[in-house]
Design an enzyme around this catalytic site. Structure first.
Site, PDB file in Angstrom:
ATOM      1  N   MET A  29     -11.521  -6.185   5.213  1.00 26.24           N
ATOM      2  CA  MET A  29     -10.794  -5.236   6.054  1.00 26.24           C
ATOM      3  C   MET A  29     -10.484  -5.888   7.403  1.00 26.24           C
ATOM      4  O   MET A  29     -11.386  -6.371   8.090  1.00 26.24           O
ATOM      5  CB  MET A  29     -11.615  -3.966   6.269  1.00 26.24           C
ATOM      6  CG  MET A  29     -11.895  -3.156   5.004  1.00 26.24           C
ATOM      7  SD  MET A  29     -10.399  -2.622   4.144  1.00 26.24           S
ATOM      8  CE  MET A  29      -9.607  -1.601   5.412  1.00 26.24           C
ATOM      9  N   HIS A  73      -8.416   1.069  -4.173  1.00 27.65           N
ATOM     10  CA  HIS A  73      -9.397   0.780  -3.120  1.00 27.65           C
ATOM     11  C   HIS A  73     -10.084   2.094  -2.734  1.00 27.65           C
ATOM     12  O   HIS A  73      -9.472   2.964  -2.116  1.00 27.65           O
ATOM     13  CB  HIS A  73      -8.656   0.162  -1.934  1.00 27.65           C
ATOM     14  CG  HIS A  73      -9.528  -0.129  -0.749  1.00 27.65           C
ATOM     15  ND1 HIS A  73      -9.003  -0.516   0.472  1.00 27.65           N
ATOM     16  CD2 HIS A  73     -10.874  -0.116  -0.579  1.00 27.65           C
ATOM     17  CE1 HIS A  73      -9.981  -0.704   1.330  1.00 27.65           C
ATOM     18  NE2 HIS A  73     -11.123  -0.465   0.728  1.00 27.65           N
ATOM     19  N   GLY A 133       1.313  -2.330   4.207  1.00 27.57           N
ATOM     20  CA  GLY A 133       1.851  -0.972   4.110  1.00 27.57           C
ATOM     21  C   GLY A 133       3.160  -0.840   4.841  1.00 27.57           C
ATOM     22  O   GLY A 133       4.231  -1.035   4.276  1.00 27.57           O
ATOM     23  N   SER A 134       3.073  -0.525   6.123  1.00 26.93           N
ATOM     24  CA  SER A 134       4.290  -0.305   6.906  1.00 26.93           C
ATOM     25  C   SER A 134       5.160  -1.555   6.954  1.00 26.93           C
ATOM     26  O   SER A 134       6.394  -1.456   7.016  1.00 26.93           O
ATOM     27  CB  SER A 134       3.928   0.149   8.325  1.00 26.93           C
ATOM     28  OG  SER A 134       3.039  -0.762   8.944  1.00 26.93           O
ATOM     29  N   HIS A 153      -1.093  -1.236  -4.413  1.00 31.15           N
ATOM     30  CA  HIS A 153      -2.391  -0.943  -3.801  1.00 31.15           C
ATOM     31  C   HIS A 153      -2.483   0.541  -3.471  1.00 31.15           C
ATOM     32  O   HIS A 153      -1.593   1.101  -2.816  1.00 31.15           O
ATOM     33  CB  HIS A 153      -2.555  -1.776  -2.523  1.00 31.15           C
ATOM     34  CG  HIS A 153      -3.914  -1.708  -1.908  1.00 31.15           C
ATOM     35  ND1 HIS A 153      -4.979  -2.464  -2.339  1.00 31.15           N
ATOM     36  CD2 HIS A 153      -4.381  -0.966  -0.865  1.00 31.15           C
ATOM     37  CE1 HIS A 153      -6.036  -2.201  -1.596  1.00 31.15           C
ATOM     38  NE2 HIS A 153      -5.705  -1.286  -0.700  1.00 31.15           N
ATOM     39  N   GLY A 181      -9.339   3.867   7.331  1.00 34.67           N
ATOM     40  CA  GLY A 181      -9.129   5.287   7.548  1.00 34.67           C
ATOM     41  C   GLY A 181      -7.694   5.671   7.811  1.00 34.67           C
ATOM     42  O   GLY A 181      -7.287   6.781   7.498  1.00 34.67           O
ATOM     43  N   PHE A 182      -6.917   4.747   8.370  1.00 32.65           N
ATOM     44  CA  PHE A 182      -5.532   5.058   8.706  1.00 32.65           C
ATOM     45  C   PHE A 182      -4.660   3.828   8.512  1.00 32.65           C
ATOM     46  O   PHE A 182      -5.115   2.701   8.703  1.00 32.65           O
ATOM     47  CB  PHE A 182      -5.401   5.516  10.164  1.00 32.65           C
ATOM     48  CG  PHE A 182      -6.137   6.787  10.472  1.00 32.65           C
ATOM     49  CD1 PHE A 182      -5.565   8.018  10.207  1.00 32.65           C
ATOM     50  CD2 PHE A 182      -7.421   6.751  11.012  1.00 32.65           C
ATOM     51  CE1 PHE A 182      -6.240   9.198  10.477  1.00 32.65           C
ATOM     52  CE2 PHE A 182      -8.110   7.917  11.282  1.00 32.65           C
ATOM     53  CZ  PHE A 182      -7.520   9.145  11.021  1.00 32.65           C
ATOM     54  N   GLY A 183      -3.398   4.037   8.145  1.00 33.42           N
ATOM     55  CA  GLY A 183      -2.436   2.958   8.103  1.00 33.42           C
ATOM     56  C   GLY A 183      -1.873   2.682   9.481  1.00 33.42           C
ATOM     57  O   GLY A 183      -2.018   3.473  10.414  1.00 33.42           O
ATOM     58  N   GLY A 184      -1.214   1.539   9.599  1.00 30.25           N
ATOM     59  CA  GLY A 184      -0.497   1.216  10.825  1.00 30.25           C
ATOM     60  C   GLY A 184      -1.339   0.761  11.995  1.00 30.25           C
ATOM     61  O   GLY A 184      -0.861   0.743  13.128  1.00 30.25           O
ATOM     62  N   MET A 199     -12.241   4.121  -0.588  1.00 29.44           N
ATOM     63  CA  MET A 199     -12.891   4.302   0.712  1.00 29.44           C
ATOM     64  C   MET A 199     -13.567   5.665   0.677  1.00 29.44           C
ATOM     65  O   MET A 199     -13.186   6.601   1.401  1.00 29.44           O
ATOM     66  CB  MET A 199     -11.858   4.178   1.829  1.00 29.44           C
ATOM     67  CG  MET A 199     -11.412   2.755   2.056  1.00 29.44           C
ATOM     68  SD  MET A 199     -10.008   2.602   3.182  1.00 29.44           S
ATOM     69  CE  MET A 199      -8.665   2.731   1.994  1.00 29.44           C
ATOM     70  N   MET A 226      -9.044   7.787   0.112  1.00 26.38           N
ATOM     71  CA  MET A 226      -9.901   8.147   1.248  1.00 26.38           C
ATOM     72  C   MET A 226     -10.398   9.576   1.081  1.00 26.38           C
ATOM     73  O   MET A 226      -9.673  10.434   0.576  1.00 26.38           O
ATOM     74  CB  MET A 226      -9.133   8.016   2.561  1.00 26.38           C
ATOM     75  CG  MET A 226      -8.495   6.663   2.787  1.00 26.38           C
ATOM     76  SD  MET A 226      -7.641   6.595   4.384  1.00 26.38           S
ATOM     77  CE  MET A 226      -6.750   5.046   4.222  1.00 26.38           C
ATOM     78  N   ASP A 267      -4.798   3.338  -1.689  1.00 26.88           N
ATOM     79  CA  ASP A 267      -5.899   3.572  -0.759  1.00 26.88           C
ATOM     80  C   ASP A 267      -6.441   4.992  -0.930  1.00 26.88           C
ATOM     81  O   ASP A 267      -5.784   5.965  -0.546  1.00 26.88           O
ATOM     82  CB  ASP A 267      -5.428   3.376   0.687  1.00 26.88           C
ATOM     83  CG  ASP A 267      -5.253   1.915   1.042  1.00 26.88           C
ATOM     84  OD1 ASP A 267      -6.190   1.142   0.817  1.00 26.88           O
ATOM     85  OD2 ASP A 267      -4.171   1.553   1.541  1.00 26.88           O
ATOM     86  N   SER A 287       0.841  -1.192   0.000  1.00 28.80           N
ATOM     87  CA  SER A 287       0.000   0.000   0.000  1.00 28.80           C
ATOM     88  C   SER A 287       0.874   1.239   0.000  1.00 28.80           C
ATOM     89  O   SER A 287       1.667   1.456   0.931  1.00 28.80           O
ATOM     90  CB  SER A 287      -0.909   0.019   1.229  1.00 28.80           C
ATOM     91  OG  SER A 287      -1.514   1.287   1.368  1.00 28.80           O
ATOM     92  N   ASP A 297      -6.748  -6.458   3.862  1.00 29.97           N
ATOM     93  CA  ASP A 297      -6.212  -5.104   3.975  1.00 29.97           C
ATOM     94  C   ASP A 297      -6.265  -4.666   5.428  1.00 29.97           C
ATOM     95  O   ASP A 297      -7.341  -4.478   5.993  1.00 29.97           O
ATOM     96  CB  ASP A 297      -7.035  -4.149   3.100  1.00 29.97           C
ATOM     97  CG  ASP A 297      -6.416  -2.756   3.003  1.00 29.97           C
ATOM     98  OD1 ASP A 297      -5.415  -2.497   3.687  1.00 29.97           O
ATOM     99  OD2 ASP A 297      -6.948  -1.937   2.232  1.00 29.97           O
ATOM    100  N   GLY A 298      -5.071  -4.533   6.031  1.00 31.47           N
ATOM    101  CA  GLY A 298      -4.996  -4.018   7.392  1.00 31.47           C
ATOM    102  C   GLY A 298      -4.167  -4.877   8.320  1.00 31.47           C
ATOM    103  O   GLY A 298      -4.538  -6.015   8.599  1.00 31.47           O
ATOM    104  N   GLY A 299      -3.036  -4.370   8.759  1.00 31.18           N
ATOM    105  CA  GLY A 299      -2.242  -5.066   9.759  1.00 31.18           C
ATOM    106  C   GLY A 299      -1.562  -6.326   9.285  1.00 31.18           C
ATOM    107  O   GLY A 299      -1.177  -7.172  10.103  1.00 31.18           O
TER     108      GLY A 299
END
Length: 229
Positions: free
Chosen positions: A141, A70, A198-199, A37, A146-149, A72, A41, A39, A12, A176-178
């Site tokens: 999800m 994606h 992402g991170s 990817h 709404g936020f990365g990390g 959002m 928003m 994101d 991401s 998607d997420g974590g």
């Protein structure tokens, strides 16, 4: 864009250097990323604002493979053509973002892009039961968008339910997420094949030292493949 269920790593760019997107996209692809990817928003559907079609169009020329967009955002439908024209290969809309997700998926496919539908953590798998033949990708999800990390939320039961519903249809399950080396095995074992990170990809690397990206991508892929059949 051919279909297969091999594990794909989709970094991401929300976690990339915003001042250097083109080079970041080139770097992660050169280091083994399967998809890129994006994101999107809007500060309305989710509590953050990121990029629009102009950014997608600008980075498209730096991406050789799949650009996975994606959305959002709400409403979605007025912006589908713009993101398709910007070069999106996959456009994903949230089932929660409007009253007519079936129409939205039809509109996405009408542009020639692949159609994705995303489910927030509080939305059950059966929300897409009547959409499977219009869908090329289901994005689960594993954080509230709404936020990365953010910290990973275990959606294994939902992923397994979706995998059973999909059957032999050519539909990807994206997470998607974590996602990192610790959570990748869990989602892959449950039936996911596209892992957005992402991170966990961008940490410890840079455009000038992209080997860090490559190591992170390889580690996530290896962690997922260790249990994926």
């Amino acid at each position: 864009m051919s279909f297969d269920r091999n594990i794909k790593i989709a970094p991401s760019i929300l976690a990339a250097n915003f001042a250097n997107f083109g080079a970041e996209c080139e770097a992660i692809e050169a280091q083994g990323a399967d998809w890129v990817h994006v994101d999107v928003m809007d500060g309305h559907f989710v509590p953050n604002i990121t990029f629009g079609p102009a950014t997608c169009a600008a980075i498209r020329k730096h991406i050789k493979g799949v650009m996975d967009v994606h959305l959002m955002i709400a409403p979605v439908d007025p912006y589908i053509d713009a993101f398709a024209q910007a070069g999106a290969d996959v456009i994903t809309a949230h089932v929660e973002a409007g009253p007519h997700i079936h129409r939205t998926l039809q509109a996405i496919r009408a542009t020639g892009a692949k159609a994705g539908v995303a489910l927030n953590p509080g939305t059950p798998a059966d929300a897409v039961a009547e959409l499977l033949d219009l869908t090329d990708l289901i994005c689960v999800m594993t954080v509230n968008p709404g936020f990365g990390g953010q910290k990973f939320i275990d959606m294994s039961n939902k992923i397994r339910a979706l995998r059973a519903m999909i059957g032999d249809r050519p539909v990807h399950i994206e997470i998607d997420g974590g996602v990192d080396v610790n959570t990748a095995p869990l989602v892959a074992q449950s039936g996911a094949d596209v892992l957005v990170a992402g991170s966990a990809v961008f940490r410890g690397g840079s455009v000038s030292a992209p080997e860090g990206y490559g190591e992170n991508i390889r580690n996530i892929r290896a962690a997922a493949a260790g249990v994926y059949a």
